[in-house]
Design a protein around this motif. Structure first.
Motif, PDB file in Angstrom:
ATOM      1  N   LEU A 196       0.602  -1.298   0.016  1.00 18.22           N
ATOM      2  CA  LEU A 196      -0.103  -0.026   0.008  1.00 18.22           C
ATOM      3  C   LEU A 196       0.754   1.389  -0.010  1.00 18.22           C
ATOM      4  CD1 LEU A 196      -2.838  -1.122   2.502  1.00 18.22           C
ATOM      5  CD2 LEU A 196      -3.020  -0.119   0.045  1.00 18.22           C
ATOM      6  N   VAL A 197       1.763   1.489   0.835  1.00 18.36           N
ATOM      7  CA  VAL A 197       2.828   2.428   0.839  1.00 18.36           C
ATOM      8  C   VAL A 197       3.573   2.559  -0.504  1.00 18.36           C
ATOM      9  CG1 VAL A 197       5.035   3.424   2.052  1.00 18.36           C
ATOM     10  CG2 VAL A 197       3.104   2.387   3.414  1.00 18.36           C
ATOM     11  N   SER A 198       4.325   1.587  -1.178  1.00 16.64           N
ATOM     12  CA  SER A 198       4.872   1.552  -2.012  1.00 16.64           C
ATOM     13  C   SER A 198       4.334   1.893  -3.323  1.00 16.64           C
ATOM     14  CB  SER A 198       5.742   0.059  -2.406  1.00 16.64           C
ATOM     15  OG  SER A 198       6.603   0.017  -1.410  1.00 16.64           O
ATOM     16  N   TRP A 199       2.999   1.330  -3.564  1.00 23.16           N
ATOM     17  CA  TRP A 199       2.341   1.455  -4.881  1.00 23.16           C
ATOM     18  C   TRP A 199       1.730   2.692  -5.074  1.00 23.16           C
ATOM     19  CZ3 TRP A 199       3.380  -1.139  -9.474  1.00 23.16           C
ATOM     20  CH2 TRP A 199       4.481  -2.242  -9.257  1.00 23.16           C
ATOM     21  N   ILE A 200       1.053   2.966  -3.571  1.00 24.88           N
ATOM     22  CA  ILE A 200      -0.151   3.783  -3.883  1.00 24.88           C
ATOM     23  C   ILE A 200       0.091   5.076  -2.693  1.00 24.88           C
ATOM     24  CG2 ILE A 200      -2.658   4.085  -3.102  1.00 24.88           C
ATOM     25  CD1 ILE A 200      -2.999   1.117  -3.798  1.00 24.88           C
ATOM     26  N   TYR A 201       0.023   4.847  -1.546  1.00 19.69           N
ATOM     27  CA  TYR A 201      -0.199   5.993  -0.384  1.00 19.69           C
ATOM     28  C   TYR A 201       1.122   6.846  -0.533  1.00 19.69           C
ATOM     29  CZ  TYR A 201      -4.070   3.477   1.556  1.00 19.69           C
ATOM     30  OH  TYR A 201      -4.952   2.849   1.778  1.00 19.69           O
ATOM     31  N   ARG A 202       2.233   6.531  -1.177  1.00 26.01           N
ATOM     32  CA  ARG A 202       3.434   7.599  -1.256  1.00 26.01           C
ATOM     33  C   ARG A 202       3.206   8.587  -2.384  1.00 26.01           C
ATOM     34  NH1 ARG A 202       8.665   4.208  -2.202  1.00 26.01           N
ATOM     35  NH2 ARG A 202       9.633   6.441  -1.788  1.00 26.01           N
ATOM     36  N   HIS A 203       2.221   8.142  -3.101  1.00 23.69           N
ATOM     37  CA  HIS A 203       1.884   8.911  -4.157  1.00 23.69           C
ATOM     38  C   HIS A 203       0.812   9.702  -4.006  1.00 23.69           C
ATOM     39  CE1 HIS A 203       5.067   6.622  -6.344  1.00 23.69           C
ATOM     40  NE2 HIS A 203       4.478   5.431  -6.202  1.00 23.69           N
ATOM     41  N   THR A 204      -0.326   9.192  -3.512  1.00 23.37           N
ATOM     42  CA  THR A 204      -1.405  10.025  -2.988  1.00 23.37           C
ATOM     43  C   THR A 204      -1.625  10.150  -1.911  1.00 23.37           C
ATOM     44  OG1 THR A 204      -2.701   7.774  -2.468  1.00 23.37           O
ATOM     45  CG2 THR A 204      -2.451   8.511  -4.973  1.00 23.37           C
ATOM     46  N   ASP A 205      -1.230   9.780  -0.655  1.00 25.62           N
ATOM     47  CA  ASP A 205      -1.352  10.334   0.481  1.00 25.62           C
ATOM     48  C   ASP A 205      -0.081  10.178   1.454  1.00 25.62           C
ATOM     49  OD1 ASP A 205      -2.256  10.723   3.192  1.00 25.62           O
ATOM     50  OD2 ASP A 205      -4.364   9.930   3.005  1.00 25.62           O
ATOM     51  N   PRO A 206       0.735  10.885   1.341  1.00 24.99           N
ATOM     52  CA  PRO A 206       2.053  10.578   2.096  1.00 24.99           C
ATOM     53  C   PRO A 206       1.870  10.625   3.725  1.00 24.99           C
ATOM     54  CG  PRO A 206       2.329  12.450   0.500  1.00 24.99           C
ATOM     55  CD  PRO A 206       0.722  12.138   0.468  1.00 24.99           C
ATOM     56  N   GLY A 207       0.836  11.153   4.127  1.00 22.93           N
ATOM     57  CA  GLY A 207       0.804  11.217   5.890  1.00 22.93           C
ATOM     58  C   GLY A 207       0.231   9.786   6.117  1.00 22.93           C
ATOM     59  N   LEU A 208      -0.715   9.129   5.375  1.00 26.52           N
ATOM     60  CA  LEU A 208      -0.959   7.759   5.635  1.00 26.52           C
ATOM     61  C   LEU A 208       0.102   6.754   5.308  1.00 26.52           C
ATOM     62  CD1 LEU A 208      -3.123   5.846   6.551  1.00 26.52           C
ATOM     63  CD2 LEU A 208      -4.052   5.996   4.144  1.00 26.52           C
ATOM     64  N   ALA A 209       0.896   7.252   4.518  1.00 30.16           N
ATOM     65  CA  ALA A 209       1.998   6.220   4.122  1.00 30.16           C
ATOM     66  C   ALA A 209       3.093   6.140   5.368  1.00 30.16           C
ATOM     67  CB  ALA A 209       2.875   6.750   2.817  1.00 30.16           C
ATOM     68  N   ARG A 210       3.372   7.430   5.951  1.00 27.25           N
ATOM     69  CA  ARG A 210       3.918   7.575   7.002  1.00 27.25           C
ATOM     70  C   ARG A 210       3.791   6.626   8.176  1.00 27.25           C
ATOM     71  NH1 ARG A 210       5.708  12.524   4.685  1.00 27.25           N
ATOM     72  NH2 ARG A 210       4.141  13.412   5.572  1.00 27.25           N
ATOM     73  N   ASN A 211       2.142   6.802   8.405  1.00 24.54           N
ATOM     74  CA  ASN A 211       1.760   6.150   9.568  1.00 24.54           C
ATOM     75  C   ASN A 211       1.818   4.506   9.378  1.00 24.54           C
ATOM     76  OD1 ASN A 211       0.729   8.711  10.719  1.00 24.54           O
ATOM     77  ND2 ASN A 211      -1.241   8.472   9.626  1.00 24.54           N
ATOM     78  N   LEU A 212       1.472   4.173   8.125  1.00 23.62           N
ATOM     79  CA  LEU A 212       1.712   2.747   7.836  1.00 23.62           C
ATOM     80  C   LEU A 212       3.376   2.307   7.953  1.00 23.62           C
ATOM     81  CD1 LEU A 212      -0.579   1.995   4.934  1.00 23.62           C
ATOM     82  CD2 LEU A 212      -0.827   1.130   7.245  1.00 23.62           C
ATOM     83  N   LEU A 213       4.133   3.150   7.796  1.00 22.93           N
ATOM     84  CA  LEU A 213       5.380   2.662   8.146  1.00 22.93           C
ATOM     85  C   LEU A 213       5.934   2.544   9.454  1.00 22.93           C
ATOM     86  CD1 LEU A 213       7.247   4.839   4.829  1.00 22.93           C
ATOM     87  CD2 LEU A 213       6.897   2.228   5.000  1.00 22.93           C
ATOM     88  N   GLU A 214       5.502   3.726  10.018  1.00 21.45           N
ATOM     89  CA  GLU A 214       5.875   3.711  11.644  1.00 21.45           C
ATOM     90  C   GLU A 214       5.234   2.559  12.160  1.00 21.45           C
ATOM     91  OE1 GLU A 214       4.232   7.519  12.523  1.00 21.45           O
ATOM     92  OE2 GLU A 214       6.066   8.670  11.731  1.00 21.45           O
ATOM     93  N   ASP A 215       4.005   1.937  11.800  1.00 23.54           N
ATOM     94  CA  ASP A 215       3.579   0.811  12.447  1.00 23.54           C
ATOM     95  C   ASP A 215       4.193  -0.280  12.075  1.00 23.54           C
ATOM     96  OD1 ASP A 215       1.106  -0.765  13.488  1.00 23.54           O
ATOM     97  OD2 ASP A 215       1.068  -1.395  11.461  1.00 23.54           O
ATOM     98  N   LEU A 216       4.853  -0.305  10.698  1.00 23.51           N
ATOM     99  CA  LEU A 216       5.421  -1.443  10.451  1.00 23.51           C
ATOM    100  C   LEU A 216       6.834  -1.568  11.289  1.00 23.51           C
ATOM    101  CD1 LEU A 216       5.140  -1.464   6.615  1.00 23.51           C
ATOM    102  CD2 LEU A 216       4.356  -3.398   8.045  1.00 23.51           C
ATOM    103  N   ALA A 217       7.286  -0.467  11.481  1.00 21.93           N
ATOM    104  CA  ALA A 217       8.685  -0.455  12.148  1.00 21.93           C
ATOM    105  C   ALA A 217       8.558  -0.673  13.422  1.00 21.93           C
ATOM    106  CB  ALA A 217       9.423   0.989  12.017  1.00 21.93           C
ATOM    107  N   LYS A 218       7.415  -0.399  14.055  1.00 26.01           N
ATOM    108  CA  LYS A 218       7.240  -0.821  15.729  1.00 26.01           C
ATOM    109  C   LYS A 218       6.487  -1.962  15.993  1.00 26.01           C
ATOM    110  CE  LYS A 218       4.618   1.387  19.503  1.00 26.01           C
ATOM    111  NZ  LYS A 218       3.634   2.424  19.775  1.00 26.01           N
ATOM    112  N   ASN A 219       5.739  -2.447  15.077  1.00 27.60           N
ATOM    113  CA  ASN A 219       4.872  -3.706  15.351  1.00 27.60           C
ATOM    114  C   ASN A 219       5.155  -4.887  14.583  1.00 27.60           C
ATOM    115  OD1 ASN A 219       3.387  -1.925  17.472  1.00 27.60           O
ATOM    116  ND2 ASN A 219       2.244  -1.105  15.855  1.00 27.60           N
ATOM    117  N   HIS A 220       6.012  -4.851  13.500  1.00 31.84           N
ATOM    118  CA  HIS A 220       6.409  -6.044  12.758  1.00 31.84           C
ATOM    119  C   HIS A 220       7.953  -6.398  12.862  1.00 31.84           C
ATOM    120  CE1 HIS A 220       2.441  -6.083  10.877  1.00 31.84           C
ATOM    121  NE2 HIS A 220       2.191  -4.916  11.020  1.00 31.84           N
ATOM    122  N   ALA A 221       8.397  -6.060  14.031  1.00 29.13           N
ATOM    123  CA  ALA A 221       9.960  -6.482  14.331  1.00 29.13           C
ATOM    124  C   ALA A 221       9.929  -8.032  14.213  1.00 29.13           C
ATOM    125  CB  ALA A 221      10.358  -5.935  15.634  1.00 29.13           C
TER     126      ALA A 221
END
Length: 243
Positions: A196-221
């Motif tokens: 979702l981040v790579s294909w969609i949100y980094r192009h259409t919704d950078p704020g949502l992209a950052r939220n998802l990336l922060e979630d991945l970095a924190k909760n998917h270790a």
């Protein structure tokens, strides 16, 4: 008289040789390779590639899991039995036990027929059928993730439609199938968030992209994708690129 004939014959032979050499430029004649010798530069004794390892669904369905591994070892590979990851295989066998051999085999046929080539209508239809007919399986989560990849690569759809359909598929994978595991223990939810981040949100919704990336970095270790790369590390790298 015989001596004279012999001298004449030798003289004629020498003249013929001289004429042939003159016409060929004096270069020695190179013999053509034999038609039976095979292609030039071929290695007649080169080893043949070994047999391909087979995925679990192509092993004998009438034997317990441990015996299936022995079949793979003895008949198909000659090396260590195939291993798609312990977490994935547990869910694979759980699906098979719940569905029964025949239904599980049909589901897996849809999966393998629909994975590739990506973006093709026939592939999309197979995975849509799998998701429709087997919604309560682990494999359905993998199908939802792959459908997103297919939609984004479909040349039959305009860009906005591709994004809309891919987003819906990946959100389904992220929400309904958040506990799903695909081959090589790739997590369905983590993989879908990255897509979702790579294909969609980094192009259409950078704020949502950052939220998802922060979630991945924190909760998917500790989670890794199908290539063995740590998902949290990928997310951290993408975050640094977006800042």
């Amino acid at each position: 008289m015989r001596a004279l004939i012999a001298v004449v014959a030798l003289t004629l032979g020498a003249v013929i040789v001289f004429v042939v050499l003159a016409l060929s430029g004096g270069e020695p004649h190179t013999a053509l390779p034999s038609l039976d010798a095979g292609p030039l530069g071929a290695e007649p004794d080169a080893p043949r590639p070994g047999p391909r390892r087979l995925p679990p669904n192509l092993l004998r369905p009438d034997t317990p899991p441990d015996e299936e591994r022995e079949v793979a070892f003895e008949q198909y590979d000659g090396g260590p039995p195939i291993n798609f990851g312990e977490a994935f295989e547990k869910k694979w066998y759980a699906d098979r036990e719940r569905l029964g051999l025949e239904r599980h085999r049909e589901m897996e046929k849809l999966w393998w027929a629909g994975r590739r080539p990506r973006g093709e209508t026939a592939s999309i239809e197979k995975l849509e059928e799998l998701l429709r007919d087997y919604p309560d399986t682990n494999r359905a989560g993998c199908a939802a993730y792959e459908l997103g990849q297919h939609y984004m690569r479909s040349r039959a759809l305009p860009l906005e439609e591709r994004r809309r359909k891919a987003e819906a598929a990946w959100r389904l994978a992220m929400d309904r199938y958040r506990d799903g595991i695909c081959e090589y223990n790739a997590p369905v939810a983590g993989s879908a968030k990255l897509a979702l981040v790579s294909w969609i949100y980094r192009h259409t919704d950078p704020g949502l992209a950052r939220n998802l990336l922060e979630d991945l970095a924190k909760n998917h270790a500790g989670e890794t994708d199908h290539l063995g790369q740590e998902i949290s590390k990928i997310a951290e790298r993408l975050l640094s690129e977006m800042r």
